[in-house]
Enzyme design. Structure first.
Site, short mmCIF file in Angstrom:
data_model
loop_
_atom_site.label_atom_id
_atom_site.label_comp_id
_atom_site.label_asym_id
_atom_site.label_seq_id
_atom_site.Cartn_x
_atom_site.Cartn_y
_atom_site.Cartn_z
N LYS A 16 0.82 -1.22 0.00
CA LYS A 16 0.00 0.00 0.00
C LYS A 16 0.85 1.26 0.00
CE LYS A 16 -2.08 -0.74 3.95
NZ LYS A 16 -1.77 -2.08 4.45
N ARG A 91 -9.16 1.18 9.34
CA ARG A 91 -8.67 -0.16 9.61
C ARG A 91 -9.69 -1.00 10.36
NH1 ARG A 91 -3.09 0.44 9.06
NH2 ARG A 91 -1.82 -1.37 9.56
N ARG A 130 11.36 -6.34 4.97
CA ARG A 130 11.25 -4.90 5.26
C ARG A 130 11.86 -4.60 6.64
NH1 ARG A 130 5.20 -2.59 5.04
NH2 ARG A 130 5.05 -3.61 7.04
N ARG A 136 11.91 -1.54 11.58
CA ARG A 136 10.63 -1.38 12.27
C ARG A 136 10.46 -2.50 13.27
NH1 ARG A 136 5.69 -0.25 8.18
NH2 ARG A 136 4.66 -1.34 9.89
N ARG A 148 -0.70 -8.95 13.47
CA ARG A 148 -1.18 -7.88 12.58
C ARG A 148 -1.97 -8.45 11.41
NH1 ARG A 148 4.35 -5.76 11.69
NH2 ARG A 148 3.58 -4.55 9.94
P1 ADP Z 1 1.30 -2.26 8.24
O1 ADP Z 1 0.08 -2.07 7.38
O2 ADP Z 1 2.50 -2.70 7.49
O3 ADP Z 1 1.05 -3.09 9.46
P2 ADP Z 1 1.21 0.56 8.99
O4 ADP Z 1 2.37 1.41 8.78
O5 ADP Z 1 -0.01 0.85 8.18
O6 ADP Z 1 1.75 -0.89 8.80
O7 ADP Z 1 0.76 0.59 10.53
C1 ADP Z 1 1.69 0.30 11.56
C2 ADP Z 1 0.97 0.31 12.91
O8 ADP Z 1 0.41 1.63 13.14
C3 ADP Z 1 -0.23 -0.63 13.04
O9 ADP Z 1 0.15 -1.95 13.38
C4 ADP Z 1 -1.00 0.07 14.17
O10 ADP Z 1 -0.42 -0.15 15.43
C5 ADP Z 1 -0.83 1.53 13.83
N1 ADP Z 1 -1.90 2.02 12.94
C6 ADP Z 1 -1.75 2.46 11.65
N2 ADP Z 1 -2.93 2.84 11.13
C7 ADP Z 1 -3.86 2.63 12.08
C8 ADP Z 1 -5.26 2.81 12.16
N3 ADP Z 1 -5.97 3.27 11.11
N4 ADP Z 1 -5.90 2.50 13.32
C9 ADP Z 1 -5.21 2.04 14.36
N5 ADP Z 1 -3.91 1.83 14.37
C10 ADP Z 1 -3.21 2.11 13.25
#
Ligand code: ADP
Length: 195
Positions: A16, A91, A130, A136, A148
């Protein structure tokens, strides 16, 4: 005035973020990634960053109220007035409903949801790769990765049904192949969706 809020949707590791950055250039709409915004808070050690640190490291979702408020502040900035490319938000269905109401109050909605599909095994491999490149903490631990992915299936995937229910076009594209391959699939899906 054409407002085009595009939602890039899909499990962690589906690409994404990579695709959102490419679309940002092509569509001239800002890329809004809640993950990047939270990571920025973490690296600045802001008040919010300190509050969410353990949540992110353990791969849980940040509470909806906190996330929605951060998104609202971002979407109220002038550069977002004509729409944004959303990545990692919403999400869960609570966030999707909140976004729907917020955008309606501004006189528009989500134009299209693009779902990037990648098989589970490939996602795990990509996220592990990654972790080495981007340092990360949430990418390094296999248990956190699985958590996740499971959270995506349980909480995020139902958003697709929500959008179908409110009549927003949902277009699935394969996330397998090179970033260029995936980008051209997304662009075809975008041009196939009504203006
Ligand atoms: P990925 O999709 O690779 O898990 P992201 O960078 O989108 O990584 O998100 C990393 C973390 O940030 C998530 O695991 C969560 O803890 C937090 N996060 C991101 N977006 C949201 C959201 N919309 N609602 C709640 N937590 C979020």
């Amino acid at each position: 005035m054409i407002r085009q809020t595009v939602l890039l949707f899909g499990p962690p590791g589906c690409g994404k973020g990579t695709q959102a950055k490419r679309l940002e250039k092509a569509m001239r709409s800002p890329h809004v990634s809640t993950g990047d915004m939270f990571r920025d808070h973490l690296s600045r050690r802001s008040e919010l960053g300190l509050k969410i640190e353990h949540i992110m490291k353990s791969g849980q979702l940040v509470p909806d109220a906190v996330t929605n408020e951060m998104v609202r502040d971002r979407l109220l900035r002038p550069d977002a007035a004509l729409g944004v490319i959303l990545d990692g938000y919403p999400r869960n269905v609570v966030q999707a409903r909140w976004l729907d109401l917020f955008l309606r109050s501004r006189g528009y909605g989500v134009k299209v949801v693009i779902v990037i599909d990648v098989p589970h095994g490939e996602l795990v491999e990509r996220i592990r790769g990654r972790a080495l490149k981007e340092n990360r903490a949430d990418d390094a631990d296999p248990a956190v990765i699985e958590h996740r992915l499971a959270t995506y299936t349980a909480q995020s995937e139902p958003c697709v049904g929500f959008y179908r229910g409110v009549g927003v076009p949902v277009q699935a594209v394969s996330g397998i192949g090179t970033p260029d391959d995936v980008e051209s699939r997304i662009k075809s899906a975008l041009s196939a969706s009504p203006a």
